[in-house]
Design an enzyme around this catalytic site. Structure first.
Site, PDB file in Angstrom:
ATOM      1  N   VAL A 123      28.453  41.135  41.802  1.00 51.43           N
ATOM      2  CA  VAL A 123      29.607  41.178  40.903  1.00 51.43           C
ATOM      3  C   VAL A 123      30.564  40.064  41.321  1.00 51.43           C
ATOM      4  O   VAL A 123      30.969  40.006  42.490  1.00 51.43           O
ATOM      5  CB  VAL A 123      30.339  42.540  41.014  1.00 51.43           C
ATOM      6  CG1 VAL A 123      31.597  42.547  40.151  1.00 51.43           C
ATOM      7  CG2 VAL A 123      29.400  43.687  40.628  1.00 51.43           C
ATOM      8  N   ARG A 134      41.733  37.501  38.256  1.00 49.61           N
ATOM      9  CA  ARG A 134      42.879  38.332  37.845  1.00 49.61           C
ATOM     10  C   ARG A 134      43.305  38.099  36.387  1.00 49.61           C
ATOM     11  O   ARG A 134      44.477  38.016  36.069  1.00 49.61           O
ATOM     12  CB  ARG A 134      44.097  38.118  38.774  1.00 49.61           C
ATOM     13  CG  ARG A 134      43.801  38.282  40.255  1.00 49.61           C
ATOM     14  CD  ARG A 134      43.198  39.640  40.628  1.00 49.61           C
ATOM     15  NE  ARG A 134      42.969  39.693  42.068  1.00 49.61           N
ATOM     16  CZ  ARG A 134      41.795  39.387  42.650  1.00 49.61           C
ATOM     17  NH1 ARG A 134      40.751  39.052  41.911  1.00 49.61           N
ATOM     18  NH2 ARG A 134      41.669  39.437  43.950  1.00 49.61           N
ATOM     19  N   ARG A 135      42.303  37.947  35.533  1.00 46.91           N
ATOM     20  CA  ARG A 135      42.599  37.851  34.097  1.00 46.91           C
ATOM     21  C   ARG A 135      41.800  38.879  33.310  1.00 46.91           C
ATOM     22  O   ARG A 135      41.647  38.764  32.100  1.00 46.91           O
ATOM     23  CB  ARG A 135      42.260  36.450  33.587  1.00 46.91           C
ATOM     24  CG  ARG A 135      43.179  35.387  34.124  1.00 46.91           C
ATOM     25  CD  ARG A 135      43.081  34.169  33.234  1.00 46.91           C
ATOM     26  NE  ARG A 135      42.784  32.989  34.006  1.00 46.91           N
ATOM     27  CZ  ARG A 135      42.261  31.880  33.500  1.00 46.91           C
ATOM     28  NH1 ARG A 135      41.927  31.825  32.228  1.00 46.91           N
ATOM     29  NH2 ARG A 135      42.045  30.841  34.248  1.00 46.91           N
ATOM     30  N   GLY A 136      41.212  39.837  34.039  1.00 44.77           N
ATOM     31  CA  GLY A 136      40.527  40.920  33.343  1.00 44.77           C
ATOM     32  C   GLY A 136      39.032  40.727  33.188  1.00 44.77           C
ATOM     33  O   GLY A 136      38.381  41.508  32.479  1.00 44.77           O
ATOM     34  N   LEU A 144      36.620  41.059  35.541  1.00 47.13           N
ATOM     35  CA  LEU A 144      35.915  42.172  36.191  1.00 47.13           C
ATOM     36  C   LEU A 144      36.010  43.439  35.340  1.00 47.13           C
ATOM     37  O   LEU A 144      35.019  44.134  35.115  1.00 47.13           O
ATOM     38  CB  LEU A 144      36.511  42.443  37.587  1.00 47.13           C
ATOM     39  CG  LEU A 144      35.978  43.696  38.285  1.00 47.13           C
ATOM     40  CD1 LEU A 144      34.507  43.535  38.649  1.00 47.13           C
ATOM     41  CD2 LEU A 144      36.791  44.030  39.531  1.00 47.13           C
ATOM     42  N   SER A 180      32.730  44.944  48.466  1.00 46.64           N
ATOM     43  CA  SER A 180      33.199  43.895  49.386  1.00 46.64           C
ATOM     44  C   SER A 180      34.597  44.239  49.891  1.00 46.64           C
ATOM     45  O   SER A 180      34.969  43.903  51.006  1.00 46.64           O
ATOM     46  CB  SER A 180      33.215  42.533  48.697  1.00 46.64           C
ATOM     47  OG  SER A 180      34.113  42.559  47.610  1.00 46.64           O
ATOM     48  N   GLU A 181      35.390  44.903  49.041  1.00 43.71           N
ATOM     49  CA  GLU A 181      36.719  45.356  49.448  1.00 43.71           C
ATOM     50  C   GLU A 181      36.882  46.773  48.901  1.00 43.71           C
ATOM     51  O   GLU A 181      36.518  47.037  47.746  1.00 43.71           O
ATOM     52  CB  GLU A 181      37.799  44.453  48.862  1.00 43.71           C
ATOM     53  CG  GLU A 181      37.767  43.054  49.432  1.00 43.71           C
ATOM     54  CD  GLU A 181      38.787  42.150  48.752  1.00 43.71           C
ATOM     55  OE1 GLU A 181      39.990  42.275  49.017  1.00 43.71           O
ATOM     56  OE2 GLU A 181      38.355  41.333  47.920  1.00 43.71           O
ATOM     57  N   TYR A 240      37.000  49.243  43.469  1.00 46.95           N
ATOM     58  CA  TYR A 240      36.197  50.007  42.512  1.00 46.95           C
ATOM     59  C   TYR A 240      36.677  51.415  42.179  1.00 46.95           C
ATOM     60  O   TYR A 240      36.165  52.034  41.247  1.00 46.95           O
ATOM     61  CB  TYR A 240      34.734  50.036  42.980  1.00 46.95           C
ATOM     62  CG  TYR A 240      34.087  48.672  42.930  1.00 46.95           C
ATOM     63  CD1 TYR A 240      33.647  48.139  41.721  1.00 46.95           C
ATOM     64  CD2 TYR A 240      33.955  47.896  44.069  1.00 46.95           C
ATOM     65  CE1 TYR A 240      33.074  46.877  41.660  1.00 46.95           C
ATOM     66  CE2 TYR A 240      33.375  46.633  44.025  1.00 46.95           C
ATOM     67  CZ  TYR A 240      32.939  46.127  42.807  1.00 46.95           C
ATOM     68  OH  TYR A 240      32.375  44.874  42.744  1.00 46.95           O
ATOM     69  N   PHE A 245      22.693  45.990  49.168  1.00 50.64           N
ATOM     70  CA  PHE A 245      21.979  45.321  48.067  1.00 50.64           C
ATOM     71  C   PHE A 245      22.944  44.545  47.191  1.00 50.64           C
ATOM     72  O   PHE A 245      24.119  44.724  47.274  1.00 50.64           O
ATOM     73  CB  PHE A 245      21.183  46.343  47.213  1.00 50.64           C
ATOM     74  CG  PHE A 245      21.985  47.548  46.805  1.00 50.64           C
ATOM     75  CD1 PHE A 245      22.844  47.500  45.720  1.00 50.64           C
ATOM     76  CD2 PHE A 245      21.899  48.737  47.523  1.00 50.64           C
ATOM     77  CE1 PHE A 245      23.593  48.618  45.339  1.00 50.64           C
ATOM     78  CE2 PHE A 245      22.641  49.854  47.158  1.00 50.64           C
ATOM     79  CZ  PHE A 245      23.489  49.798  46.069  1.00 50.64           C
TER      80      PHE A 245
HETATM   81  C1  LIG Z   1      36.791  40.975  43.173  1.00 49.16           C
HETATM   82  C2  LIG Z   1      36.677  40.185  41.870  1.00 49.16           C
HETATM   83  C3  LIG Z   1      35.312  40.463  41.246  1.00 49.16           C
HETATM   84  C4  LIG Z   1      37.793  40.627  40.929  1.00 49.16           C
HETATM   85  O1  LIG Z   1      37.586  40.030  39.670  1.00 49.16           O
HETATM   86  P1  LIG Z   1      38.809  39.727  38.626  1.00 49.16           P
HETATM   87  O2  LIG Z   1      38.165  39.225  37.393  1.00 49.16           O
HETATM   88  O3  LIG Z   1      39.810  38.887  39.301  1.00 49.16           O
HETATM   89  O4  LIG Z   1      39.403  41.185  38.411  1.00 49.16           O
HETATM   90  P2  LIG Z   1      40.260  41.701  37.122  1.00 49.16           P
HETATM   91  O5  LIG Z   1      41.256  40.653  36.733  1.00 49.16           O
HETATM   92  O6  LIG Z   1      39.351  42.174  36.043  1.00 49.16           O
HETATM   93  O7  LIG Z   1      40.973  42.927  37.777  1.00 49.16           O
HETATM   94  C5  LIG Z   1      40.703  44.266  37.400  1.00 49.16           C
HETATM   95  C6  LIG Z   1      41.549  45.142  38.260  1.00 49.16           C
HETATM   96  O8  LIG Z   1      41.087  45.092  39.612  1.00 49.16           O
HETATM   97  C7  LIG Z   1      42.132  44.688  40.483  1.00 49.16           C
HETATM   98  N1  LIG Z   1      41.532  43.849  41.513  1.00 49.16           N
HETATM   99  C8  LIG Z   1      40.795  42.760  41.322  1.00 49.16           C
HETATM  100  N2  LIG Z   1      40.377  42.266  42.498  1.00 49.16           N
HETATM  101  C9  LIG Z   1      40.865  43.060  43.439  1.00 49.16           C
HETATM  102  C10 LIG Z   1      40.785  43.050  44.849  1.00 49.16           C
HETATM  103  N3  LIG Z   1      40.093  42.111  45.513  1.00 49.16           N
HETATM  104  N4  LIG Z   1      41.434  44.024  45.527  1.00 49.16           N
HETATM  105  C11 LIG Z   1      42.113  44.981  44.852  1.00 49.16           C
HETATM  106  N5  LIG Z   1      42.221  45.034  43.521  1.00 49.16           N
HETATM  107  C12 LIG Z   1      41.600  44.085  42.826  1.00 49.16           C
HETATM  108  C13 LIG Z   1      43.098  43.937  39.613  1.00 49.16           C
HETATM  109  O9  LIG Z   1      44.396  43.952  40.148  1.00 49.16           O
HETATM  110  C14 LIG Z   1      43.012  44.722  38.317  1.00 49.16           C
HETATM  111  O10 LIG Z   1      43.765  45.911  38.460  1.00 49.16           O
HETATM  112  P3  LIG Z   1      44.397  46.686  37.180  1.00 49.16           P
HETATM  113  O11 LIG Z   1      43.258  46.959  36.257  1.00 49.16           O
HETATM  114  O12 LIG Z   1      44.951  47.910  37.782  1.00 49.16           O
HETATM  115  O13 LIG Z   1      45.382  45.740  36.608  1.00 49.16           O
HETATM  116  C15 LIG Z   1      36.832  38.651  42.100  1.00 49.16           C
HETATM  117  O14 LIG Z   1      38.042  38.419  42.765  1.00 49.16           O
HETATM  118  C16 LIG Z   1      35.714  38.046  42.930  1.00 49.16           C
HETATM  119  O15 LIG Z   1      34.740  37.574  42.365  1.00 49.16           O
HETATM  120  N6  LIG Z   1      35.850  38.057  44.275  1.00 49.16           N
HETATM  121  C17 LIG Z   1      34.862  37.489  45.187  1.00 49.16           C
HETATM  122  C18 LIG Z   1      33.529  38.192  45.089  1.00 49.16           C
HETATM  123  C19 LIG Z   1      33.636  39.689  45.309  1.00 49.16           C
HETATM  124  O16 LIG Z   1      34.289  40.167  46.235  1.00 49.16           O
HETATM  125  N7  LIG Z   1      32.963  40.451  44.454  1.00 49.16           N
HETATM  126  C20 LIG Z   1      32.837  41.896  44.565  1.00 49.16           C
HETATM  127  C21 LIG Z   1      31.542  42.180  45.213  1.00 49.16           C
HETATM  128  S1  LIG Z   1      31.339  43.914  45.566  1.00 49.16           S
END
Ligand SMILES: CC(C)(COP(=O)(O)OP(=O)(O)OC[C@H]1O[C@@H](n2cnc3c(N)ncnc32)[C@H](O)[C@@H]1OP(=O)(O)O)[C@@H](O)C(=O)NCCC(=O)NCCS
Length: 404
Positions: free
Chosen positions: A81, A89-91, A93, A117-118, A122, A404
């Site tokens: 993911v 942070r634009r939605g 995910l 990862s954090e 989720y 995984f």
């Molecule tokens: C983590 C990651 C997937 C988030 O993607 P994103 O497109 O920035 O997330 P979104 O903008 O859709 O955020 C959705 C929600 O999750 C929250 N969120 C996103 N990343 C977060 C993080 N690292 N820690 C806590 N909250 C997070 C946002 O604040 C938002 O909250 P809300 O719905 O309450 O407003 C992205 O930062 C990334 O690719 N990180 C590196 C790879 C990684 O860690 N992937 C996950 C593997 S398990």
């Protein structure tokens, strides 16, 4: 801003969608690598987020078989993911989680699970921490067993080809009784477990394979690496256990005795162990393992009724849950669990909880009483948490020995 999220259509799109997270690992989505990866993750199970036709995010789901207490359940194993750093942070995910959970629901997989990862990401999508794992480092001078070990098996170093024939037999016997463990296809063994991705050993040597047999039958195995180091003229090496799986009792003891005794290793390290691993009882001085416990699997009940009805329960009894589920509203409301089946009900609720808390309790790692104390479950009828604890209790801690 809106993004279109849809399943990938070909290997090229697949590679770009996997690259959304791959770039954070310094990975290149070469055709050879993506072809290999797609043997286990079907292309149509990789969702891509597109902005004006360009891929800016990806989220995959392996079609798994997950062991839960008393059963094996088709489950989506959420993986790779990622959102491009230019679009964070634009939605993206959120949009991918929406499309993926809808897809999993339509496919009839009642559960989804992942490694996070954090741990802050989720919960908002309904996932709850559902298992823990332990990382240990066992110094050689404190590796004695508490009781003498009677060896009955024979250990043999084997190559990957022979491991492919022998290891799955042990894995299948162990995984069927261990909640949290997954079924593995031949290609999973070939391309993920026994295959060596160049540079994957983080400085340690290649994977070595050892099998424990008795009367010609495999009872255990280990995959490990020698991380050889000499300091001021003396051996200072680690033996890194990648995976050690054996039948309960003597075979587990024999495999670990082997791993603790390899020459030059001054310590044996392992991670992703179950928190109730037999080492606690095998070792004379378990405190020297200095275990670090962390979160393991995160589970999401995609279909609450199906998921609750799929596992077995330790005791008879009935409990009425009031489930809060903002992200998958089809689950919200009251469910009565009785006789091993969950049905919609109008009866008074006894435990009110977010669906993520149900995920925490599902595999048996965490009790409802503990979740009440931690503020994650509201007990509306006195004694309901203790009753649910008795029903959900599992014989062994859930464990997934593989990220995984
Ligand atoms: C983590 C990651 C997937 C988030 O993607 P994103 O497109 O920035 O997330 P979104 O903008 O859709 O955020 C959705 C929600 O999750 C929250 N969120 C996103 N990343 C977060 C993080 N690292 N820690 C806590 N909250 C997070 C946002 O604040 C938002 O909250 P809300 O719905 O309450 O407003 C992205 O930062 C990334 O690719 N990180 C590196 C790879 C990684 O860690 N992937 C996950 C593997 S398990």
């Amino acid at each position: 801003m809106t993004f279109k999220v849809r399943p990938c259509r070909d290997l090229d799109e697949f590679g770009q969608a996997v690259f959304a997270i791959g770039q954070y690992f310094g990975m290149e989505p070469t055709e050879e690598r993506m072809e290999r990866f797609s043997k286990n993750l079907p292309i149509e199970r990789m969702h891509a987020a597109l902005e004006n036709g360009t891929i800016v995010g990806g989220a995959g789901a392996f079609p798994f078989e997950l062991t839960v207490p008393g059963a094996v359940v088709p489950t989506a194993g959420v993986t790779v993911v990622g959102t491009f750093p230019t679009h964070r942070r634009r939605g993206v995910l959120r949009a991918m989680m929406r499309a993926q959970l809808d897809d999993v629901h339509e496919r009839g997989e009642p559960l989804a699970l992942l490694w996070a990862s954090e741990d802050t990401i989720y919960g908002r999508f309904g996932y709850g921490m559902a298992s823990q794992c332990a990382e240990v480092s066992i110094p050689r001078q404190h590796s004695a067993f508490a009781r003498p070990l009677e060896r009955e098996g024979t250990l043999r170093i084997v190559d990957a080809e022979e491991a492919l024939k022998l290891f799955p037999r042990v894995w299948d016997a162990v995984r069927r009784k261990t909640p949290g463990m997954l079924g593995r296809s031949r290609s999973w063994w070939e391309f993920r477990i026994l295959f060596e991705v160049p540079g994957s050993g983080e400085g340690a040597g290649p994977k070595r394979f050892v099998v424990l047999e008795r009367d010609g039958r495999p009872e255990g195995y280990a995959i490990y690496r020698h991380n050889t180091k000499w300091t001021e003229g003396t051996a200072d090496s680690d033996l890194q256990v990648v995976e050690a799986i054996a039948l309960d009792g003597r075979p587990t003891a024999e495999v670990w005795r082997f791993l603790l005794d390899v020459d030059w290793a001054v310590r044996t390290t392992a991670s992703l162990l179950p928190v109730d691993h037999a080492l606690w009882w095998l070792l004379a001085s378990p405190r020297y393992m200095k275990p670090r416990v962390g979160d393991g699997l995160w589970v999401r009940l995609v279909d609450v009724g199906e998921a609750l009805s799929a596992r077995s329960y330790a005791t008879d009894g009935a409990v009425v849950f009031d489930v809060i589920d903002e992200f998958c509203p089809w689950n919200a409301g009251r469910w009565r669990l009785a006789g091993g089946k969950a049905k919609r009900t109008t009866a008074d609720a006894q435990l009110r909880l977010d669906v993520s808390a149900l995920g925490c309790a599902y595999l048996g790692a965490f009790s409802f009483s503990g979740l009440v104390r931690g503020g994650r479950v509201e007990e509306l009828r006195r004694g309901a948490a203790a009753r649910a604890d008795a029903m959900f209790a599992a014989e062994r801690a859930p464990s997934c020995p593989e990220i995984f």
